[in-house]
Design an enzyme around this catalytic site. Structure first.
Site, short mmCIF file in Angstrom:
data_model
loop_
_atom_site.label_atom_id
_atom_site.label_comp_id
_atom_site.label_asym_id
_atom_site.label_seq_id
_atom_site.Cartn_x
_atom_site.Cartn_y
_atom_site.Cartn_z
N THR A 88 0.14 5.38 -1.73
CA THR A 88 -0.40 6.49 -0.93
C THR A 88 -0.17 7.83 -1.63
OG1 THR A 88 1.62 6.40 0.39
CG2 THR A 88 -0.33 5.39 1.34
N GLN B 255 0.61 -6.46 -3.39
CA GLN B 255 -0.51 -6.63 -2.47
C GLN B 255 -1.62 -5.64 -2.82
OE1 GLN B 255 2.48 -6.13 0.93
NE2 GLN B 255 1.02 -7.49 1.87
N ALA C 247 0.80 -1.22 0.00
CA ALA C 247 0.00 0.00 0.00
C ALA C 247 0.84 1.28 0.00
CB ALA C 247 -0.93 0.00 1.21
N CYS D 28 -20.77 -18.97 -7.75
CA CYS D 28 -20.42 -19.64 -9.02
C CYS D 28 -19.13 -19.10 -9.63
CB CYS D 28 -21.57 -19.53 -10.03
SG CYS D 28 -21.75 -17.89 -10.78
N HIS E 203 -3.45 -10.02 -3.98
CA HIS E 203 -4.70 -9.77 -3.25
C HIS E 203 -5.85 -9.43 -4.20
CE1 HIS E 203 -2.40 -8.88 0.77
NE2 HIS E 203 -2.29 -10.13 0.36
ZN LIG Z 1 -23.11 -16.67 -9.41
#
Ligand SMILES: [Zn+2]
Length: 248
Positions: free
Chosen positions: A28, A99, A24, A130, A119
């Site tokens: 910034t 990340q 992160a 699904c 991430h």
């Molecule tokens: Zn679905």
């Protein structure tokens, strides 16, 4: 361990294969707040941390509705890369393991196949039942049109952004690819990660065990600083361009 920019510069200048690990702190300066810093999202709004918890998200319609409203105004939609992203693009590491979910490395010109989004990404929505993936914009259009908690168009299941929430496992194939990338590098350059979130942080140990040098550029201390060959403090928008220039 040393803490000088000059040591880090000579390491980067002389390294063969470089792999980057970003967090992160690199975004910034592009206006995307981090989570736990002084101005962090969770420091200022403890309720935001709950929105990041998968169990709370699944069980509470109210949490989902708040989260969709937050997604509409996420600073990541308008964010542009900063000098640190462009520096990494010029460095052209074999891989950028990130990340971050903001796609700023790709926006800075790093080839998408080079970037491993550990991430996930905020630019897609996914169905928790699904696994149907869609462009997030099309799902947000439904929110704007009045669906406070839009269900999956395929199965009616719960939709969320295609990001890894707390309580959710990382994509194991992606994690394997990240470990392989880090193991094959001569130098791991950590940029803007506080190395407090696993398993991303453990990639530093993987690199170190594989014999790679580790350079950590971050605004504050990390639990892995003692494992690093060099540590660089200070703003990434200054330190990363300085490191990359040493290689040209
Ligand atoms: Zn679905």
């Amino acid at each position: 361990m040393t803490s000088t920019l000059s040591t880090a510069r000579s390491l980067v200048a002389g390294a063969g294969r470089i792999v980057a690990l970003t967090g992160a702190g690199i975004s910034t300066d592009s206006g995307i707040p981090d989570f736990r810093g002084p101005q962090g999202l969770w420091t200022r709004d403890p309720g935001a941390e709950k929105m990041s918890n998968l169990q709370a998200y699944r069980s509470s319609r109210e949490v989902r509705e708040r989260t969709w409203q937050a997604r509409l105004v996420h600073p990541g939609w308008d964010a542009v890369p900063n000098a640190a992203h462009y520096a990494l693009e010029r460095l052209s590491p074999t891989h950028i393991v990130t990340q971050n979910i903001d796609r700023l490395h790709q926006k800075a010109g790093s080839p998408p196949e080079q970037v491993l989004e550990l991430h996930g990404t905020m630019f897609e929505s996914v169905c928790l039942s699904c696994d149907d993936h869609r462009d997030m914009w099309s799902t947000l259009e439904r929110v704007r049109a009045g669906e406070a908690d839009p269900p999956c168009l395929m199965c009616g299941g719960i939709l969320k952004s295609a990001t890894v929430s707390f309580g959710q496992h990382l994509d194991q194939d992606l994690l394997r690819a990240a470990r392989a990338a880090v193991s094959s590098g001569d130098l791991l350059l950590v940029a803007g990660s506080s190395l407090s979130v696993q398993p991303a942080a453990s990639l530093v140990s993987v690199a170190s065990r594989a014999g790679a040098d580790v350079v950590i550029c971050n605004g504050s201390e990390t639990p892995y600083d003692s494992m690093a060959t060099a540590v660089v403090r200070g703003p990434l928008a200054e330190s990363l361009p300085a490191l990359v220039r040493s290689r040209n």
